[in-house]
Write an enzyme that holds these catalytic residues in place. Structure first.
Site, short mmCIF file in Angstrom:
data_model
loop_
_atom_site.label_atom_id
_atom_site.label_comp_id
_atom_site.label_asym_id
_atom_site.label_seq_id
_atom_site.Cartn_x
_atom_site.Cartn_y
_atom_site.Cartn_z
N ALA A 1 38.32 36.38 38.22
CA ALA A 1 38.61 35.57 39.08
C ALA A 1 39.60 36.33 40.37
O ALA A 1 39.82 35.65 41.45
CB ALA A 1 39.23 34.02 38.55
N GLY B 1 44.50 34.51 37.84
CA GLY B 1 42.99 33.42 38.77
C GLY B 1 42.89 31.91 37.91
O GLY B 1 42.06 33.12 36.76
N HIS B 2 42.81 31.14 37.98
CA HIS B 2 42.24 30.20 37.13
C HIS B 2 41.85 29.35 37.82
O HIS B 2 41.59 29.05 39.13
CB HIS B 2 43.80 29.27 37.17
N LYS C 1 41.89 28.48 30.94
CA LYS C 1 43.42 27.50 31.22
C LYS C 1 43.32 26.67 32.41
O LYS C 1 43.82 24.84 31.96
CB LYS C 1 44.52 28.98 30.84
N GLY D 1 43.11 36.54 27.81
CA GLY D 1 43.42 35.94 29.61
C GLY D 1 41.42 35.33 29.98
O GLY D 1 40.62 35.50 29.38
N ASP D 2 41.86 34.54 30.88
CA ASP D 2 40.52 34.41 31.27
C ASP D 2 40.26 33.58 30.19
O ASP D 2 38.42 33.21 29.85
CB ASP D 2 39.52 35.20 31.88
N GLU D 3 40.59 32.69 29.22
CA GLU D 3 39.86 31.79 28.35
C GLU D 3 39.52 30.48 28.96
O GLU D 3 38.46 29.64 28.50
CB GLU D 3 41.17 31.40 27.12
N GLN E 1 47.10 34.36 31.98
CA GLN E 1 47.29 35.72 30.94
C GLN E 1 46.62 34.82 29.83
O GLN E 1 46.23 34.00 29.30
CB GLN E 1 48.12 36.69 31.13
P1 GDP Z 1 41.77 31.07 33.65
O1 GDP Z 1 42.12 32.49 33.70
O2 GDP Z 1 41.91 30.48 31.96
O3 GDP Z 1 41.95 29.55 33.90
O4 GDP Z 1 40.16 31.01 33.14
P2 GDP Z 1 39.29 31.55 34.33
O5 GDP Z 1 38.92 30.79 36.14
O6 GDP Z 1 39.59 32.81 35.20
O7 GDP Z 1 37.86 32.00 33.51
C1 GDP Z 1 37.30 31.00 33.54
C2 GDP Z 1 35.72 31.20 33.68
O8 GDP Z 1 35.36 30.49 33.12
C3 GDP Z 1 35.53 30.16 35.26
O9 GDP Z 1 34.79 30.91 36.32
C4 GDP Z 1 35.34 28.47 34.68
O10 GDP Z 1 34.67 28.12 35.54
C5 GDP Z 1 33.85 28.96 33.80
N1 GDP Z 1 34.56 27.90 32.57
C6 GDP Z 1 35.29 27.56 32.38
N2 GDP Z 1 35.06 26.61 31.18
C7 GDP Z 1 33.52 27.12 30.63
C8 GDP Z 1 32.96 26.96 30.39
O11 GDP Z 1 32.93 25.26 28.57
N3 GDP Z 1 31.06 27.03 29.61
C9 GDP Z 1 30.93 28.04 30.78
N4 GDP Z 1 29.44 28.42 31.59
N5 GDP Z 1 31.77 28.20 32.05
C10 GDP Z 1 33.11 27.56 31.87
P1 IMO Z 2 44.91 34.61 33.52
O1 IMO Z 2 45.79 33.60 33.90
C1 IMO Z 2 42.77 38.91 32.27
C2 IMO Z 2 44.94 41.78 33.00
C3 IMO Z 2 44.54 43.44 33.37
C4 IMO Z 2 45.07 44.21 33.58
C5 IMO Z 2 46.63 43.95 32.97
C6 IMO Z 2 48.05 44.28 33.69
O2 IMO Z 2 43.79 34.83 34.57
O3 IMO Z 2 43.77 34.35 32.55
P2 IMO Z 2 48.90 42.94 35.67
O4 IMO Z 2 48.06 43.09 36.97
O5 IMO Z 2 49.31 42.04 35.43
O6 IMO Z 2 49.77 43.86 36.32
O7 IMO Z 2 47.49 43.86 34.75
O8 IMO Z 2 46.61 42.22 32.35
N1 IMO Z 2 45.10 40.37 33.58
C7 IMO Z 2 44.64 39.75 32.97
N2 IMO Z 2 43.72 40.01 32.39
N3 IMO Z 2 43.53 37.40 32.85
C8 IMO Z 2 44.42 37.10 33.62
O9 IMO Z 2 45.05 36.25 34.18
C9 IMO Z 2 45.74 38.57 33.68
N4 IMO Z 2 45.87 39.39 34.40
C10 IMO Z 2 46.54 40.15 34.07
O10 IMO Z 2 43.47 43.53 33.70
O11 IMO Z 2 44.67 45.19 32.04
MG MG Z 3 41.39 33.78 35.37
#
Ligand code: GDP
Ligand code: IMO
Ligand code: MG
Length: 423
Positions: free
Chosen positions: A299, A40-41, A16, A12-14, A224
Site C-alpha cells: 500500500a 500503508g493502512h 490493521k 505487516g499488511d494484515e 508493521q
Molecule cells: P495494514 O497495513 O495492516 O493496514 O494492511 P494493508 O492495508 O497494507 O493491506 C491489507 C489489504 O487487504 C488492503 O488492500 C485491504 O483493503 C485488504 N483487505 C483487508 N481485509 C481484507 C479481507 O478480509 N479480504 C480481502 N480480500 N481484502 C482485505
Molecule cells: P504496515 O503498517 C509491510 C518492511 C519493508 C522492509 C522492512 C524495513 O502497512 O503493515 P523500513 O521502511 O521500515 O526501513 O522497511 O519492513 N515494512 C513493511 N512491510 N507493512 C508495513 O507496514 C511495513 N513497514 C515496513 O518492506 O522489508
Molecule cells: Mg500496510
C-alpha cells in the site's frame, strides 16, 4: 477505562487499518504508537479506498480523537499529502488530530541516507520502503533527532541545519551514486512544516493519562507486524521500532498494567514485502493465485508482496510476545477455491523438529513441516454471519484457535468495512 491495543502478528499488511476503522465507533481516542510513513493502512467504505501512512485509522469517524504518539516518526511532506487527501473528503481533522511534541521528524536527508544505506548493502539490502525510517530512529537513539516540539522553538532551523549538514557528510561517506536536489527537497519540506504547524501539538503522554482519568476509551494502533520488530523480528530484515505490545507503552507513555485487550491481527495465509526469511513462502502458482486474488501489492510502495501458507509457528510466537487476548483473521475470502490448505505447525531446524521460532529462520536452517486441511469452494465475500460459513472454514478457524489457544473474534471476508463478521 482501559487502553486496548491492536497489532499485526505477521510481516505487516494484515489489515490493521481496516479493523481500526471498524472498531473506532467504540472508542474515544485512536493512537498510533510507532513506525512512520513506511506503513500503508487501507480503509474501504462507501466504495472508496483510502490509504493512510501516519494518520491514525480512526480519522474518518466524526467523534474520535486521533493521536500521533511520541513513538511515531513523521515526514512532514507525506503528512501534508495525507491531509490534502482528507481535505478532498471534507474531513475536519483540525479538531480531532493531535500530534505528540515528542514525535521525531523525518528530514529529507534521512530519506537520502536510507537510499544510500540500501544501495551500499547491495544484495543484502533490507528492502526498506526508503521513507527514512531507519536513519530517523538512529538519530533518535543517537540523541540527535529533531522533534515536533522543537518546531515551537525559535532556533529550530538551526537545529535542522546542523543535522542536515551532518547527514550530508554521512551520505558522502557512503560513496554511492545517488542523485538528489536538496534545495528542492527542502523547499517542499519547509512548506509542509508550515502546514504541520497549523495542527495541534500536545504532550501526548499527559493527554492520554488525563483521558484515562476521565474514563475515555483508547485504542492503540500498531504499524508493521511483529516479525518486523527491531528486537523480535527477523533481524536485520526488520523495521527500526518495536512493533510489538511493549512499543505501545514506550510509544504513548501508557503503563503496561493499563493495557487490557490485545487484538492480534493475522491473514489467513502469510505475506511479506521486502527482503528476509519467510519459511512458508510459495514460488509456484498457488502463491501467485494468493497474490492475484488477494491483490497483494504494498500500500506504500506498490511492490508485489511475497505470499505463502499460514505459519502457525510464527503466529504462536507473536501471540506469546504480545500477550494477545483476541485474534482477528483477515482475508479468509482469498482462500476460497483451494482443494487443500496447508498450515505450518513445526519447523525442521538443522535436522531437528522444533515448535518455536529459533534464532535464524533462514532457508538454509529451516524447512516448514505442514499439516493439511480441507479447503472450501464457497465465495465468502457476501456472507454476513458465521452461520453461513462453509463447514471447512469453520474447521480451519477451530484448528487455528485450538493450536494457538486464543479465540478468533473477528473474521474479515473482504476489504470493505461491512465485510467484517464479529463472533
Ligand atoms: P495494514 O497495513 O495492516 O493496514 O494492511 P494493508 O492495508 O497494507 O493491506 C491489507 C489489504 O487487504 C488492503 O488492500 C485491504 O483493503 C485488504 N483487505 C483487508 N481485509 C481484507 C479481507 O478480509 N479480504 C480481502 N480480500 N481484502 C482485505
Ligand atoms: P504496515 O503498517 C509491510 C518492511 C519493508 C522492509 C522492512 C524495513 O502497512 O503493515 P523500513 O521502511 O521500515 O526501513 O522497511 O519492513 N515494512 C513493511 N512491510 N507493512 C508495513 O507496514 C511495513 N513497514 C515496513 O518492506 O522489508
Ligand atoms: Mg500496510
Amino acid at each position: 477505562m482501559a487502553v486496548n491495543l491492536l497489532l499485526g502478528l505477521q510481516w505487516g499488511d494484515e489489515g490493521k487499518g481496516k479493523i481500526v476503522d471498524v472498531l473506532t465507533s467504540k472508542y474515544d481516542i485512536i493512537a498510533r504508537f510507532q513506525g512512520g510513513p513506511n506503513a500503508g493502512h487501507t480503509l474501504e467504505f462507501d466504495g472508496i479506498k483510502h490509504v493512510l501512512h501516519t494518520i491514525p485509522s480512526g480519522i474518518f469517524h466524526k467523534n474520535a480523537i486521533n493521536v500521533v504518539g511520541n513513538g511515531v516518526v513523521i515526514d512532514p511532506v507525506i503528512f501534508k499529502k495525507e491531509l490534502d487527501n482528507l481535505d478532498k473528503y471534507n474531513i475536519d481533522y483540525q479538531s480531532k488530530l493531535l500530534i505528540s511534541r515528542k514525535a521525531h521528524i523525518i528530514l529529507p536527508t534521512h530519506r537520502i541516507l536510507d537510499a544510500a544505506s540500501e544501495t551500499a548493502k547491495g544484495k543484502a539490502k533490507i528492502g526498506s520502503t526508503l521513507k527514512g525510517i531507519g536513519p530517523t530512529y538512529m538519530d533518535k537513539t543517537g540523541r540527535n533527532g529533531l522533534r515536533i516540539g522543537d518546531l515551537e522553538l525559535d532556533n529550530w532551523k538551526e537545529k535542522y541545519r546542523n543535522l542536515a549538514n551532518k547527514h550530508e557528510s554521512m551520505i558522502a561517506f557512503y560513496n554511492v551514486d545517488i542523485q538528489y536536489d536538496l534545495p528542492e527537497l527542502e523547499k517542499e519540506f519547509f512548506e509542509a512544516i508550515k502546514v504541520l504547524k497549523s495542527l495541534t501539538f500536545i504532550d501526548s503522554e499527559e493527554y492520554l493519562q488525563q483521558a484515562q482519568n476521565d474514563g475515555k476509551s483508547i485504542l492503540a494502533e500498531g504499524a508493521q507486524g511483529s516479525l518486523l520488530d527491531i528486537d523480535f523480528g527477523t533481524y536485520p530484515f526488520v523495521t527500526s521500532s518495536n512493533t510489538t505490545a511493549a512499543g505501545a507503552c514506550t510509544g504513548l507513555g501508557v503503563a503496561p498494567n493499563k493495557i487490557k485487550e490485545v487484538f492480534g491481527i493475522f491473514k489467513a495465509y502469510t505475506t511479506r514485502v521486502g527482503s528476509g526469511p519467510f519459511p512458508t513462502e510459495l514460488f509456484d502458482e498457488t502463491g501467485e493465485r494468493m497474490a492475484k486474488i488477494g491483490n497483494e501489492f504494498g500500500a506504500t510502495t506498490g511492490r508485489p508482496r511475497r505470499c505463502g501458507w499460514l505459519d502457525l509457528v510464527v503466529l504462536k510466537y507473536a501471540v506469546q510476545i504480545n500477550g494477545v487476548t483476541q485474534l482477528m483473521m483477515m482475508k479468509g475470502d482469498v482462500l476460497s477455491g483451494f482443494d487443500k490448505l496447508k498450515v505450518c505447525t513445526k519447523y525442521n531446524y538443522k535436522g531437528k523438529e522444533i515448535d518455536y521460532l529459533p534464532f535464524s529462520i533462514e532457508e538454509e536452517n529451516v524447512t516448514p513441516i505442514y499439516d493439511e486441511v480441507e479447503g472450501w469452494e464457497e465465495d465468502l465475500t457476501k456472507m454476513t454471519s458465521e452461520d453461513q460459513f462453509p463447514e471447512n472454514l469453520k474447521k480451519y478457524i477451530k484448528y487455528i484457535e485450538d493450536f494457538i489457544g486464543v479465540p478468533i473474534k473477528v473474521v474479515s471476508v473482504g476489504p470493505d468495512r461491512k465485510q467484517t463478521i464479529l463472533r
